[in-house]
Each structure stands twice: as structure tokens, then as C-alpha cells.
Write a protein that holds these residues in place. Structure first.
Motif, mmCIF file in Angstrom:
data_model
loop_
_atom_site.group_PDB
_atom_site.id
_atom_site.type_symbol
_atom_site.label_atom_id
_atom_site.label_comp_id
_atom_site.label_asym_id
_atom_site.label_seq_id
_atom_site.Cartn_x
_atom_site.Cartn_y
_atom_site.Cartn_z
ATOM 1 N N GLN A 176 0.823 -1.205 0.000
ATOM 2 C CA GLN A 176 0.000 0.000 0.000
ATOM 3 C C GLN A 176 0.860 1.260 0.000
ATOM 4 O OE1 GLN A 176 -2.639 -0.292 3.342
ATOM 5 N NE2 GLN A 176 -3.769 -2.053 2.526
ATOM 6 N N LEU A 177 1.927 1.248 0.818
ATOM 7 C CA LEU A 177 2.809 2.409 0.870
ATOM 8 C C LEU A 177 3.535 2.619 -0.450
ATOM 9 C CD1 LEU A 177 4.386 2.254 4.448
ATOM 10 C CD2 LEU A 177 2.612 3.784 3.608
ATOM 11 N N LEU A 178 3.943 1.504 -1.093
ATOM 12 C CA LEU A 178 4.614 1.617 -2.393
ATOM 13 C C LEU A 178 3.683 2.231 -3.430
ATOM 14 C CD1 LEU A 178 6.590 -1.757 -2.599
ATOM 15 C CD2 LEU A 178 7.563 0.541 -2.503
ATOM 16 N N ASP A 179 2.412 1.793 -3.435
ATOM 17 C CA ASP A 179 1.441 2.358 -4.379
ATOM 18 C C ASP A 179 1.225 3.847 -4.102
ATOM 19 O OD1 ASP A 179 1.188 -0.108 -5.514
ATOM 20 O OD2 ASP A 179 -0.629 -0.648 -4.398
ATOM 21 N N LYS A 180 1.114 4.192 -2.814
ATOM 22 C CA LYS A 180 0.905 5.588 -2.454
ATOM 23 C C LYS A 180 2.120 6.436 -2.826
ATOM 24 C CE LYS A 180 -0.932 8.457 1.265
ATOM 25 N NZ LYS A 180 -1.429 8.487 2.648
ATOM 26 N N ARG A 181 3.319 5.876 -2.600
ATOM 27 C CA ARG A 181 4.538 6.611 -2.957
ATOM 28 C C ARG A 181 4.599 6.872 -4.464
ATOM 29 N NH1 ARG A 181 10.301 3.804 -2.486
ATOM 30 N NH2 ARG A 181 9.580 3.073 -4.501
ATOM 31 N N SER A 182 4.263 5.862 -5.256
ATOM 32 C CA SER A 182 4.278 6.033 -6.715
ATOM 33 C C SER A 182 3.277 7.101 -7.148
ATOM 34 C CB SER A 182 3.955 4.697 -7.395
ATOM 35 O OG SER A 182 4.929 3.722 -7.079
ATOM 36 N N ASP A 183 2.100 7.090 -6.506
ATOM 37 C CA ASP A 183 1.079 8.096 -6.827
ATOM 38 C C ASP A 183 1.567 9.499 -6.466
ATOM 39 O OD1 ASP A 183 -1.719 8.904 -7.518
ATOM 40 O OD2 ASP A 183 -1.715 9.495 -5.412
ATOM 41 N N LEU A 184 2.195 9.644 -5.303
ATOM 42 C CA LEU A 184 2.715 10.951 -4.892
ATOM 43 C C LEU A 184 3.801 11.438 -5.845
ATOM 44 C CD1 LEU A 184 2.929 10.640 -0.996
ATOM 45 C CD2 LEU A 184 1.493 12.214 -2.290
ATOM 46 N N GLU A 185 4.666 10.535 -6.264
ATOM 47 C CA GLU A 185 5.749 10.934 -7.173
ATOM 48 C C GLU A 185 5.192 11.400 -8.510
ATOM 49 O OE1 GLU A 185 8.115 7.442 -7.195
ATOM 50 O OE2 GLU A 185 9.230 7.979 -5.377
ATOM 51 N N ARG A 186 4.145 10.697 -9.001
ATOM 52 C CA ARG A 186 3.512 11.148 -10.260
ATOM 53 C C ARG A 186 2.859 12.518 -10.084
ATOM 54 N NH1 ARG A 186 2.059 5.610 -10.612
ATOM 55 N NH2 ARG A 186 0.051 6.054 -9.625
ATOM 56 N N ARG A 187 2.181 12.716 -8.960
ATOM 57 C CA ARG A 187 1.526 14.008 -8.712
ATOM 58 C C ARG A 187 2.563 15.130 -8.544
ATOM 59 N NH1 ARG A 187 -2.428 12.765 -3.851
ATOM 60 N NH2 ARG A 187 -2.905 14.998 -4.085
ATOM 61 N N LEU A 188 3.697 14.811 -7.925
ATOM 62 C CA LEU A 188 4.753 15.816 -7.771
ATOM 63 C C LEU A 188 5.304 16.245 -9.120
ATOM 64 C CD1 LEU A 188 6.703 14.496 -4.646
ATOM 65 C CD2 LEU A 188 5.490 16.664 -4.836
ATOM 66 N N LEU A 189 5.443 15.279 -10.030
ATOM 67 C CA LEU A 189 5.913 15.632 -11.379
ATOM 68 C C LEU A 189 4.913 16.557 -12.070
ATOM 69 C CD1 LEU A 189 7.359 12.236 -12.724
ATOM 70 C CD2 LEU A 189 8.626 14.328 -12.201
ATOM 71 N N GLY A 190 3.609 16.251 -11.913
ATOM 72 C CA GLY A 190 2.593 17.114 -12.509
ATOM 73 C C GLY A 190 2.597 18.508 -11.914
ATOM 74 N N LEU A 191 2.755 18.593 -10.589
ATOM 75 C CA LEU A 191 2.819 19.908 -9.936
ATOM 76 C C LEU A 191 4.029 20.686 -10.394
ATOM 77 C CD1 LEU A 191 1.753 19.204 -6.235
ATOM 78 C CD2 LEU A 191 0.581 20.661 -7.878
ATOM 79 N N ASP A 192 5.152 19.993 -10.532
ATOM 80 C CA ASP A 192 6.366 20.674 -10.966
ATOM 81 C C ASP A 192 6.201 21.255 -12.370
ATOM 82 O OD1 ASP A 192 9.292 21.238 -10.478
ATOM 83 O OD2 ASP A 192 9.450 20.035 -12.304
ATOM 84 N N GLU A 193 5.539 20.487 -13.250
ATOM 85 C CA GLU A 193 5.279 21.003 -14.598
ATOM 86 C C GLU A 193 4.350 22.220 -14.547
ATOM 87 O OE1 GLU A 193 3.718 17.744 -16.788
ATOM 88 O OE2 GLU A 193 5.636 16.652 -16.864
#
Length: 382
Positions: free
Chosen positions: A114-131
Motif C-alpha cells: 500500500q505504501l509503495l502504491d501511495k509513494r508512486s502516486d505521490l511521485e507522479r503528482r509531484l511531477l505534474g505539480l512541478d510542470e
């Protein structure tokens, strides 16, 4: 030449004011979006850090449970071979302990997944925010350029439009200035943020590969390097925005803004030392003088850093009642003033700026001996 109709300058000024109000409102909205994205980025970064800390604990707990499960299996194996030597209570306790350990290990795995899935989701969202942040910063930069023209150049245009020749000349000046600014922005973005963001994309792919091939710990290290690169790209974008038009120029004037600008550039290029020497009384000059002189000094310093690879730069200003004298001297590689590159317009642009102020500019340079730029501008009487 076609007949020129009389133009209502008041109407032009009213239109200009409405445009300024609209652009200012748009800039404020984009800035608010950018700031909210930065807050969300910081919040998600903290959450991601917490997840990483928890992952480290779960990995350690998983290793501990696996060792206990292995020991429990060995115990059960021994019970099976010597079943009659143990009581029913001992056998039941051994089986229950082994079962409980296996359940704990399974729960640990599920939680870690569950934590791995959440971490992957956060990393994708961080990339979107950075863009989104990067795009917002670019839009703010572009709007600042538009505001600069609306608040200065268009006002002058309105005053000169009644004269046909002045109108044509001024239009050409605007087009040339726009194209030169676009070239500079394109070059700065290509050499700075564009390159960094390309590396960010490559690094994001590398994080996935490192995680699969080398495990979470190495992936976490790669993510740390990835974050540093994102911060560097963000800093470069903000530096480009500052270069477009430092707000301190309007508030503080030429000399204080130069001090801050040169200090910032010196810190950014930590291998170079930049010294500002000012002689005379500090006083405010008309806006066009301060902007033009700031740009001239900025261009000279940037040329010394980017093209001459200078490690020492001296900027000397001397102001009296009648004129301002500027000397920008560096110890860079220098160049042959007799050889002019056909695609280089830097010196031409600087000469045109000085001529608009009715001043003079001269360049002295030799290969391997550095470069000196001399500027003399007559000052208007108060």
C-alpha cells in the motif's frame, strides 16, 4: 506615403490602462495558482518523506519476521520428526506461534505494498505539480515582458504616433527589441531549464530502473538527487524571471538594484568575483536611463561570464551633475575587436541603447587580456 489620420491619444491611453489592468489581474491569478502549487508540492514532499521513513521500518520488520518464521518452521520440522517426545500443548503452541508469525509477515507485506502504491502516486503528482509550477513561472515571465511594453513603450508610442516617420522608426525599434529579447530568452531557457528538465525526465526513468534492479534504498538515494535537480531547474527559471525586469529597479533605483543583482550573480557563479565601485551621490534617474544602464551593465557582465569565462569582474560607476561614466572590466579570454561574427548582435544592441541616451560606448579587448567596456551618458538636468 498614405495619409495619416489624426489619432486620439486619450483613447489610446484609456485602452492601454484597461489592458494593463487586465494583464495585472491575470498575472495575479497565475501567481496565486503557482503559490498554491508550491504549497501542495511542499506538503506532498513531506508526506513522501514520511512514507520513505515508514518503508525503512517496514523493511527492517520484514527481515525480522522472516527470520522468526524460518525458526518456527525449523521447530515444526523437529516436532514432526519427534512427535511423541512433545506434549499436545507444546505442539499446539508451536503451530499457533508459526501461524501468527506468518500472519504478521503477510500483514507487513500488504502494508508495504500500500505504501509503495501511495509513494508512486505521490511521485507522479509531484511531477505534474512541478510542470504546472514551471509553466506558471514561464507565463509570469511572459506577462512581465508584456507589462513592460504596456507601461513604457506603448506610452511613448502614443505620444509619437502623430508623426509618420517617428511611428515607423518606433515600430521597427519595438520589433527589433522583441526579437532580441526572444532570442535571449530562448537561449537562456534552452541552456538552463530545458536541459535540466530533460535530465529530470531521464532521471525519473532511472529511479524506476534502480528500484527494480537495486532495491528501495538505492532508489531513495536516486530520488534525493532527482529532487536536487528539480530545485536547480526551479532556481534557474526564477533567475530568468528576475533578469527580465528586477522589481527593485522601480522601487530602489539603479545603484541599489545593481548591488543586489551583482551579488546574486556572484553567488550563482561561485567561481567568479564581481566588485561594484560607485563614486558620487546616489540619486534617481528617469526610468529610461535606469533601465537602459542596468541592461547595458547586465549584458556586459553576462558576456564576461558566459563567453569570456572571467573569474574577476569590476563594475565602476561615477556620477556627477552632468554625466554618468561606467566601466565594466574583466580578466576573461578577450576577443579580437577587428573580427566580427556575422550572427552576433550583442555589441550592436548595446550601441543602439547608448545612442538612444545620446551617449557613447567603446570596447577594448585583446585575446587573452580581458575586455573593458566604457560608457558615458549625459544626464538630464533636474
Amino acid at each position: 506615403m498614405a495619409k495619416i489620420q489624426k489619432i486620439n491619444i486619450k483613447s489610446i491611453d484609456e485602452i492601454r490602462e484597461e489592458m494593463i489592468e487586465t494583464v495585472t489581474s491575470s498575472k495575479s491569478d497565475i501567481f496565486q495558482i503557482s503559490e498554491q502549487c508550491r504549497k501542495d508540492y511542499e506538503s506532498m514532499t513531506n508526506e513522501l518523506r514520511s512514507i520513505k521513513d515508514m518503508m525503512v521500518k517496514l523493511v527492517a520488520e520484514e527481515e525480522r519476521l522472516e527470520e522468526l518464521v524460518l525458526k518456527a518452521r525449523l521447530t515444526l520440522s523437529e516436532l514432526s520428526m519427534n512427535f511423541k517426545a512433545y506434549s499436545e500443548a507444546e505442539v499446539r503452541e508451536a503451530y499457533e506461534k508459526a501461524h501468527q508469525l506468518q500472519m504478521d509477515l503477510s500483514i507487513n507485506w500488504q502494508y508495504k505494498k500500500q505504501l509503495l502504491d501511495k509513494r508512486s502516486d505521490l511521485e507522479r503528482r509531484l511531477l505534474g505539480l512541478d510542470e504546472t509550477i514551471d509553466r506558471a513561472d514561464q507565463l509570469i515571465s511572459q506577462i512581465s515582458v508584456v507589462m513592460n511594453y504596456l507601461m513604457s513603450d506603448l506610452k511613448l508610442m502614443g505620444e509619437e504616433l502623430q508623426n509618420a516617420k517617428a511611428k515607423q522608426d518606433f515600430g521597427l525599434k519595438i520589433i527589433e527589441a522583441q526579437e532580441e529579447e526572444r532570442k535571449r530568452l530562448s537561449r537562456d531557457i534552452h541552456d538552463g531549464p530545458a536541459q535540466m528538465l530533460a535530465n529530470v525526465i531521464m532521471r525519473s526513468d532511472l529511479v524506476d530502473r534502480v528500484y527494480k534492479e537495486q532495491g528501495p534504498e538505492e532508489a531513495f538515494k536516486e530520488i534525493g538527487s532527482f529532487k536536487k535537480m528539480v530545485r536547480a531547474a526551479l532556481y534557474e527559471v526564477r533567475r530568468i524571471i528576475y533578469d527580465l525586469r528586477p522589481m527593485a529597479l522601480d522601487d530602489l533605483g539603479l545603484v541599489p538594484t545593481l548591488r543586489k543583482y551583482l551579488q546574486t550573480i556572484e553567488e550563482y557563479h561561485n567561481k567568479s568575483k564581481i566588485e561594484l565601485i560607485y563614486i558620487g551621490l546616489e540619486r534617481r534617474l528617469p526610468t529610461k536611463y535606469e533601465v537602459a544602464l542596468f541592461r547595458l551593465i547586465q549584458e556586459s557582465v553576462q558576456n564576461a561570464l558566459k563567453h569570456a569565462d572571467a573569474c574577476e569582474i569590476k563594475v565602476r560607476l561615477e556620477m556627477n551633475k552632468h554625466e554618468l561614466t561606467v566601466l565594466i572590466k574583466d580578466n576573461g579570454c578577450g576577443f579580437d575587436t577587428n573580427k566580427k561574427k556575422p550572427d552576433s548582435f550583442g555589441m550592436i544592441g548595446m550601441k543602439e541603447r547608448v545612442e538612444l541616451l545620446e551617449g557613447n560606448i567603446a570596447f577594448e579587448s585583446k585575446v587573452g587580456k580581458g575586455t573593458a567596456v566604457f560608457i558615458v551618458v549625459p544626464l538630464p538636468s533636474k
